[in-house]
Write a protein that holds these residues in place. Structure first.
Motif, PDB file in Angstrom:
ATOM      1  N   UNK A   1      55.214-130.706  -4.514  1.00 29.44           N
ATOM      2  CA  UNK A   1      55.452-130.208  -3.288  1.00 29.44           C
ATOM      3  C   UNK A   1      55.357-131.428  -2.439  1.00 29.44           C
ATOM      4  N   UNK A   2      56.213-131.501  -1.519  1.00 26.16           N
ATOM      5  CA  UNK A   2      56.232-132.644  -0.349  1.00 26.16           C
ATOM      6  C   UNK A   2      56.326-131.711   0.898  1.00 26.16           C
ATOM      7  N   UNK A   3      55.133-132.078   1.443  1.00 23.92           N
ATOM      8  CA  UNK A   3      54.777-131.272   2.708  1.00 23.92           C
ATOM      9  C   UNK A   3      54.710-132.171   3.935  1.00 23.92           C
ATOM     10  N   UNK A   4      55.706-131.688   4.879  1.00 27.21           N
ATOM     11  CA  UNK A   4      55.633-132.700   6.153  1.00 27.21           C
ATOM     12  C   UNK A   4      55.042-131.870   7.267  1.00 27.21           C
ATOM     13  N   UNK A   5      54.601-132.730   8.267  1.00 27.11           N
ATOM     14  CA  UNK A   5      54.037-132.009   9.269  1.00 27.11           C
ATOM     15  C   UNK A   5      53.998-132.892  10.496  1.00 27.11           C
ATOM     16  N   UNK A   6      53.828-132.832  11.868  1.00 32.83           N
ATOM     17  CA  UNK A   6      54.007-133.475  13.065  1.00 32.83           C
ATOM     18  C   UNK A   6      53.197-134.838  12.922  1.00 32.83           C
ATOM     19  N   UNK A   7      53.834-135.982  13.234  1.00 26.57           N
ATOM     20  CA  UNK A   7      53.030-137.148  13.370  1.00 26.57           C
ATOM     21  C   UNK A   7      52.243-137.305  14.532  1.00 26.57           C
ATOM     22  N   UNK A   8      51.419-136.208  14.790  1.00 27.20           N
ATOM     23  CA  UNK A   8      50.363-136.101  15.797  1.00 27.20           C
ATOM     24  C   UNK A   8      49.140-136.453  15.317  1.00 27.20           C
ATOM     25  N   UNK A   9      48.338-137.478  16.012  1.00 27.81           N
ATOM     26  CA  UNK A   9      47.098-137.514  15.625  1.00 27.81           C
ATOM     27  C   UNK A   9      46.326-136.583  15.319  1.00 27.81           C
ATOM     28  N   UNK A  10      46.147-135.555  16.242  1.00 30.29           N
ATOM     29  CA  UNK A  10      45.154-134.266  16.212  1.00 30.29           C
ATOM     30  C   UNK A  10      45.513-133.555  14.866  1.00 30.29           C
ATOM     31  N   UNK A  11      46.893-133.280  14.652  1.00 31.11           N
ATOM     32  CA  UNK A  11      47.431-132.415  13.458  1.00 31.11           C
ATOM     33  C   UNK A  11      46.891-133.428  12.196  1.00 31.11           C
ATOM     34  N   UNK A  12      47.031-134.386  12.080  1.00 36.74           N
ATOM     35  CA  UNK A  12      46.700-135.374  10.853  1.00 36.74           C
ATOM     36  C   UNK A  12      45.372-135.198  10.954  1.00 36.74           C
ATOM     37  N   UNK A  13      44.560-135.569  11.589  1.00 31.98           N
ATOM     38  CA  UNK A  13      43.057-135.307  11.501  1.00 31.98           C
ATOM     39  C   UNK A  13      42.777-134.039  11.073  1.00 31.98           C
ATOM     40  N   UNK A  14      43.307-132.993  11.523  1.00 30.85           N
ATOM     41  CA  UNK A  14      42.962-131.274  11.194  1.00 30.85           C
ATOM     42  C   UNK A  14      43.240-131.214   9.635  1.00 30.85           C
ATOM     43  N   UNK A  15      44.407-131.819   9.182  1.00 32.76           N
ATOM     44  CA  UNK A  15      44.908-131.729   7.998  1.00 32.76           C
ATOM     45  C   UNK A  15      44.017-132.385   6.993  1.00 32.76           C
ATOM     46  N   UNK A  16      43.593-133.536   7.452  1.00 33.33           N
ATOM     47  CA  UNK A  16      42.556-134.368   6.549  1.00 33.33           C
ATOM     48  C   UNK A  16      41.389-133.712   6.290  1.00 33.33           C
ATOM     49  N   UNK A  17      41.000-133.389   7.547  1.00 32.05           N
ATOM     50  CA  UNK A  17      39.492-132.553   7.677  1.00 32.05           C
ATOM     51  C   UNK A  17      39.634-131.231   6.645  1.00 32.05           C
ATOM     52  N   UNK A  18      40.518-130.390   6.721  1.00 35.33           N
ATOM     53  CA  UNK A  18      40.889-129.128   5.880  1.00 35.33           C
ATOM     54  C   UNK A  18      40.879-129.415   4.455  1.00 35.33           C
ATOM     55  N   UNK A  19      41.770-130.479   4.106  1.00 32.43           N
ATOM     56  CA  UNK A  19      41.990-130.692   2.850  1.00 32.43           C
ATOM     57  C   UNK A  19      40.802-131.076   1.966  1.00 32.43           C
TER      58      UNK A  19
END
Length: 90
Positions: free
Chosen positions: A5-23
């Motif tokens: 799976x290739x997942x894409x998401x907005x290159x927004x710092x807040x979204x990236x931090x949320x994804x990393x934290x939940x991951x």
């Protein structure tokens, strides 16, 4: 069956931090095995190699990540990969 799976998401710092934290604490569906995953250090993309036998587990996994857009591809054995690729070309 195995998938990539290739997942894409907005290159927004807040979204990236949320994804990393939940991951880090995410609990996968029962029959969903994440064999390897990578997060793009520049943000905006993740690559996940996983195994599952049911479409329901894929649907549950993707529904748990609403901020990501998924492109999911089946993995074929290397000796058949080239033939599969040629057959899929228009």
């Amino acid at each position: 069956m195995q998938y990539v799976a290739i997942a894409t998401f907005p290159r927004d710092r807040k979204v990236t931090q949320e994804v990393v934290s939940r991951r880090r604490s995410y609990v996968y569906p029962a029959d969903f095995k994440n064999t390897k995953s990578f997060l793009d250090v520049q943000g905006g993309r993740a690559v996940i190699h996983f195994e599952t036998d049911t479409a329901e587990s894929i649907q549950r996994y993707t529904a748990d990540w609403p901020e990501l857009v998924f492109d999911i591809f089946p993995v074929v054995p290397a000796e058949k990969g080239w033939e599969f690729y040629l057959e899929s070309k228009p």
